[in-house]
Structures are given as structure tokens and as C-alpha cells.
Design an enzyme around this catalytic site. Structure first.
Site, PDB file in Angstrom:
ATOM      1  N   LYS A  14      -1.833 -47.215 -35.987  1.00  0.00           N
ATOM      2  CA  LYS A  14      -0.621 -47.051 -36.788  1.00  0.00           C
ATOM      3  C   LYS A  14      -0.629 -45.696 -37.475  1.00  0.00           C
ATOM      4  O   LYS A  14      -1.564 -45.360 -38.198  1.00  0.00           O
ATOM      5  CB  LYS A  14      -0.544 -48.180 -37.822  1.00  0.00           C
ATOM      6  N   LYS A  17       8.859 -49.667 -52.325  1.00  0.00           N
ATOM      7  CA  LYS A  17       7.653 -50.086 -53.015  1.00  0.00           C
ATOM      8  C   LYS A  17       7.726 -49.741 -54.499  1.00  0.00           C
ATOM      9  O   LYS A  17       8.461 -48.828 -54.898  1.00  0.00           O
ATOM     10  CB  LYS A  17       6.429 -49.388 -52.406  1.00  0.00           C
ATOM     11  N   ASP A  32      -1.263 -44.569 -45.008  1.00  0.00           N
ATOM     12  CA  ASP A  32      -0.762 -45.564 -44.062  1.00  0.00           C
ATOM     13  C   ASP A  32      -0.874 -45.095 -42.612  1.00  0.00           C
ATOM     14  O   ASP A  32      -0.501 -45.829 -41.702  1.00  0.00           O
ATOM     15  CB  ASP A  32       0.693 -45.921 -44.393  1.00  0.00           C
ATOM     16  N   ARG A  40       4.319 -53.068 -38.103  1.00  0.00           N
ATOM     17  CA  ARG A  40       4.366 -53.922 -36.911  1.00  0.00           C
ATOM     18  C   ARG A  40       5.521 -53.536 -35.995  1.00  0.00           C
ATOM     19  O   ARG A  40       5.463 -53.786 -34.795  1.00  0.00           O
ATOM     20  CB  ARG A  40       4.453 -55.387 -37.338  1.00  0.00           C
TER      21      ARG A  40
END
Length: 502
Positions: free
Chosen positions: A268, A280, A291, A354
């Protein structure tokens, strides 16, 4: 940093610093006993003064020890001899490197592999010393003036081996450990870079630079127009809210014989994740530059495989994007069509990892892989479940789970298997699409893995949730480079490179 292996009479080795282990109750290792004898009992005499008892991680620097060629002798506490653990051993290794970084030695000869716990092979004892040293000397300085940098950094570490029959294993450990250390360093550096520098395009450029270094590595970067033509609607839906174009980075290392099916690593690569419309909280949002640590881990593992010239075929796939709020960004309730043809209702735009991974996993089918492992900072739920110590492991394949757990234990980059049961799949049901992108609060790490599982039915697959292990926060804030060590261990085992040292 350079690593060397030596054996022979320690008293005659000329070095700026010789490192010796001391167990609790001032018990010297065999190497320490030999130097104590050569110095006429001087070590025993100094230890009796009580400045070092042998507690794990405590240190004492000595100068001008008689009968010894070394300029300095560093004593390092290794804990209780009969209760020695790998954790204590690695703490002692780290303490020695930290102190050496504060001296003007620049080079050192370490005998601490002799203090490794019973049951740890000579190969792993030396490799732990190499990887720990590489970890401790790393300093981030790309965007700051590092005023605390060592004036004389440790540049060369020589590992002393007591028995000549262990030299071959130690040399392999040096080579493997150095490659792992460099791969971890690359992953840490990429993770630590800010999001305005480490963009999807920057990650693509780093992949191209790797390919320029290694003849057996080729890189292809798919642009958004190519992904659109393929039908990667899930991945592209995430990048619509950003001014930075998404990239699908594909690295192909061809080191094995013709016809060998490749191992594929998918990482990712969210170079910054604000959560999109489901934004967030502001607190600690700066850490969302991490991330992309899954993508960074893929680059680090590929680099290590290239350095070691492993006889395997390895493919790295990094879907890279940002996730930001914008007029074109995903909205809760939107439905997108993935490369697999399945539709996804986006209930939470912050569950974007995802979405980019599912298209990348479908793309992997074209490689006819022997194995696919995806690594992603995917869920806070995994951090709640496991903390910061193991990565979460999900796979429907029991044998693969055992293989990954064993590799993690050997690399000291551990994983813990969590359930991947069909029972959880109903949480992803949607009234308007083939699935929702989130399954509610319960079992969040599991339902995220269940989502990915739907895209991996055509090959053996495992998912590593590294949200708790890819970086540290607080005073030690920074990337860890995990799970590069685990991945390289797996590649070493699958390539047969460890057969000679098993």
C-alpha cells in the site's frame, strides 16, 4: 556502514574499541575471561569496584587495558546468563552501538555474538548484530540540520567469531544482514519523508533509481490513463481527490531459472491519508505520511533481493496515491467498479487502502504467482488488537501461515495470526453493491482482510497489517522499516540461500 568478520587471538587485534559482554554478578564471557587473563586480572579487579554488575544494556568504557592491543574496551551488560533471551541480547547489541556512536572510535570489534542466548544459531547471532547496528546508526537528516549527529560516527563494525568452523555461517550472516539493513534503511527513509516530498511520483522515481542500479531489475509505471483503460475504478476513485496523479509501480526482478513462478509483494502506497471526505481528526494526522510504509517495505525487500542476487523471480507492486478531500473526491455512498468487475459501496472514504489494494491484487493474476503477500498500514483496529509488537497476519492457508510465522520469528520481525473466517463476510454486505468497503466497528482488521480476500481467490495469498509496526510515535517517532526483515527472511528460505547455514 561496513561489516567484517574476524577470528583469532583477541589480545592482538588492534582496534579503536573492543566490545565485551558481561553477565549479571560480573560474570565474563569466554572472550572476556581470555582478556582478563591477558591483562593480569585487571578486568576482574575493575568489575569488583561495582560500576557494572551486568544488567542488560548497562555499559562501562575502559582505557589502556594492559596486555590488550585495543585502544578501548567497552563492557556491556547482557543480563542473567541462565535466563538470556534474544530480547536481552538485542538490547545489549543496541546499547553497545549507541555508546560507540557517542565516542570518537569510528570502528569497533564486537564479541557480543558470544553472549547470544542458548539455541540461537551462530548465523542468527551474527546477523542480529549486523541488523541491530544498521538500525541504531540510522539517522534522518534529509530535511533538517542534524545538530546531534555523532562527530565520529561508527563506520566499521567487525564481528568476532570464536570458532573457525562458524566462519562460513558468519560470513553469510554478514552478507544477509547488511542487505536486510540497507533494505530496512530505505523503507525507513521513505516513510520518514514528508508527504509534500514523497508523492506517488517520487515513489515511482525511487523504483526507477533501483532499476538503474541493478541489471536484473526492470520497472514499469502505469499512469492514470492506463489504469483507466484497464478498469481500475477502485484505485482511481481514491486519487480523484488529489492533485497528485496515482501511479501503479511494478518492479520485476528476474534472478531465477526460466519457468519459475514469481513471489509477488504488494505494498500500500498512500503517500498521505487525510481520510478524504471522512476526514481524520487533526491530532497526529501528520503520521499519515507513514501510510505508504507498505510500498516502502516492498521497495526495501526488492532492493535486498537484488543486492543478494537471490535465485528467484520477485515482483513488487505498489499502488500509490494520496487520499484528500476535494470536490472530485469519493463521497460516502458512492459506488465504484473494481478491476475484478465487482462493485463497492464506499461507506467510509477513510477505508481507502483496501480500494487501491484490491485493484492491485487483481492485477497480480497476470503474473501467475506462486505466492502473493500484501503489506499495508490498513487498520487502527489491528493496533488495538495487537499493539506495536507483532504485525497482523491473515491467510486462509495454514501452511503459508506457519511459513510466515517461522520467518518472522527467525528475523525477529514477528507476526500474529488473526482469524480469516467466512463468518465475517456478511458484515460487508451492501444493499446497493457487491460489497461495502467497511464492515462496521466489530472486527475491523478482520473485515478489512476479508474484503481483500475476495480479490485473491486465484493464487496463494497472505495479508500483513502493519499499522502497528511500521512506525513508532512519541519521542522515538519514525519509520521502523518493518516488515522488510521478515520478507527477506522468507525470500532467503524460498530461494534456498539458507541451506548452507541451517
Amino acid at each position: 556502514m561496513e561489516f567484517k568478520i574476524k577470528t583469532g587471538d583477541l589480545t592482538r587485534h588492534k582496534t579503536p574499541c573492543l566490545v565485551l559482554g558481561v553477565f549479571e554478578k560480573r560474570k565474563l564471557t569466554p572472550a572476556g575471561e581470555a582478556l582478563d587473563k591477558a591483562s593480569g586480572g585487571r578486568l576482574t579487579e575493575l568489575l569488583k569496584k561495582g560500576d557494572l554488575d551486568g544488567e542488560t544494556g548497562r555499559t562501562l568504557m575502559l582505557y589502556d587495558l594492559p596486555g590488550v592491543a585495543a585502544e578501548r574496551v567497552l563492557l556491556v551488560g547482557c543480563g542473567k546468563r541462565k535466563e538470556a533471551t534474544r530480547t536481552n541480547y538485542r538490547q545489549a547489541l543496541a546499547a553497545s552501538i549507541d555508546l560507540l556512536q557517542r565516542t570518537h572510535a569510528g570502528e569497533a570489534l564486537s564479541t557480543l555474538a558470544e553472549a547470544a542466548p542458548e539455541g540461537l544459531s551462530p548465523y542468527l547471532a551474527v546477523r542480529d548484530a549486523v541488523t541491530t547496528a544498521a538500525e541504531r546508526v540510522y539517522r534522518y537528516s534529509q530535511t533538517k540540520d542534524d545538530k546531534q549527529a555523532p562527530k565520529t560516527p561508527l563506520r566499521t563494525l567487525t564481528l568476532w567469531v570464536a570458532r573457525k568452523q562458524d566462519l562460513d555461517a558468519a560470513e553469510q550472516a554478514r552478507l544477509h544482514g547488511a542487505a536486510i539493513g540497507e533494505g530496512v534503511t530505505l523503507a525507513r527513509e521513505l516513510g520518514n519523508l514528508p508527504g509534500n516530498l514523497c508523492t506517488p511520483s517520487y515513489l515511482a522515481d525511487q523504483a526507477r533509481e533501483l532499476a538503474a542500479r541493478f541489471d536484473q531489475l526492470q520497472v514499469e509505471v502505469l499512469e492514470e490513463a492506463q489504469m483507466e483503460e484497464l478498469g481500475m475504478g477502485a484505485l482511481l476513485s481514491v486519487s480523484r481527490g488529489s492533485r497528485q496523479p496515482a501511479k501503479l509501480i511494478v518492479l520485476r526482478y528476474q534472478g531465477g531459472p526460466a519457468g519459475l513462478r514469481p513471489v509477488v509483494l504488494v505494498g500500500k502506497g498512500l503517500t498521505f491519508d487525510a481520510g478524504g471526505i471522512s476526514i481524520k481528526p487533526a491530532a497526529e494526522m501528520d503520521e499519515m505520511k507513514y501510510d505508504m510504509c507498505g510500498g516502502a517495505g516492498v521497495l526495501g525487500a526488492v532492493q535486498a533481493a537484488c543486492e543478494l542476487e537471490l535465485p528467484i523471480h520477485l515482483i513488487g507492486v505498489v499502488p500509490a496515491s494520496e487520499n484528500l478531500p476535494d470536490g472530485a473526491a469519493n463521497k460516502p455512498g458512492d459506488i465504484v467498479k473494481s478491476l475484478s468487475g465487482q462493485t463497492i459501496e464506499i461507506l467510509n472514504t477513510d477505508a481507502e487502502g483496501r480500494l487501491i489494494l484490491c485493484d492491485a491484487l487483481t492485477y497480480c493474476e497476470r503474473f501467475d504467482p506462486a505466492l502473493v503477500i500484501d503489506l499495508a498500514t490498513l487498520t487502527g483496529a489491528c493496533v488495538v488488537a495487537l499493539g506495536k509488537h507483532p504485525s497482523g497476519l491473515f491467510t486462509p492457508d495454514d501452511r503459508l501461515a506457519q511459513e510466515l510465522q517461522a520467518a518472522g520469528d527467525a528475523a525477529w520481525d514477528r507476526v500474529w495470526r488473526l482469524p480469516l473466517w467466512e463468518d465475517y463476510q456478511t458484515q460487508l454486505d451492501s444493499n446497493f453493491a457487491d460489497m461495502a468497503n467497511v464492515g462496521g466497528r466489530e472486527g475491523g482488521a478482520v473485515t478489512a482482510a476479508c474484503f481483500l480476500w475476495r480479490y485473491t481467490k486465484k493464487y496463494p495469498w497472505a495479508h500483513l497489517d502493519i499499522a502497528g509496526t511500521a512506525w513508532l510515535n512519541g519521542k522515538e517517532k519514525g519509520g521502523t522499516g518493518r516488515p522488510v526483515a521478515l520478507l527477506v527472511q522468507l525470500l532467503l528460505e524460498r530461494s534456498g540461500a539458507l541451506a548452507a547455514v541451517a
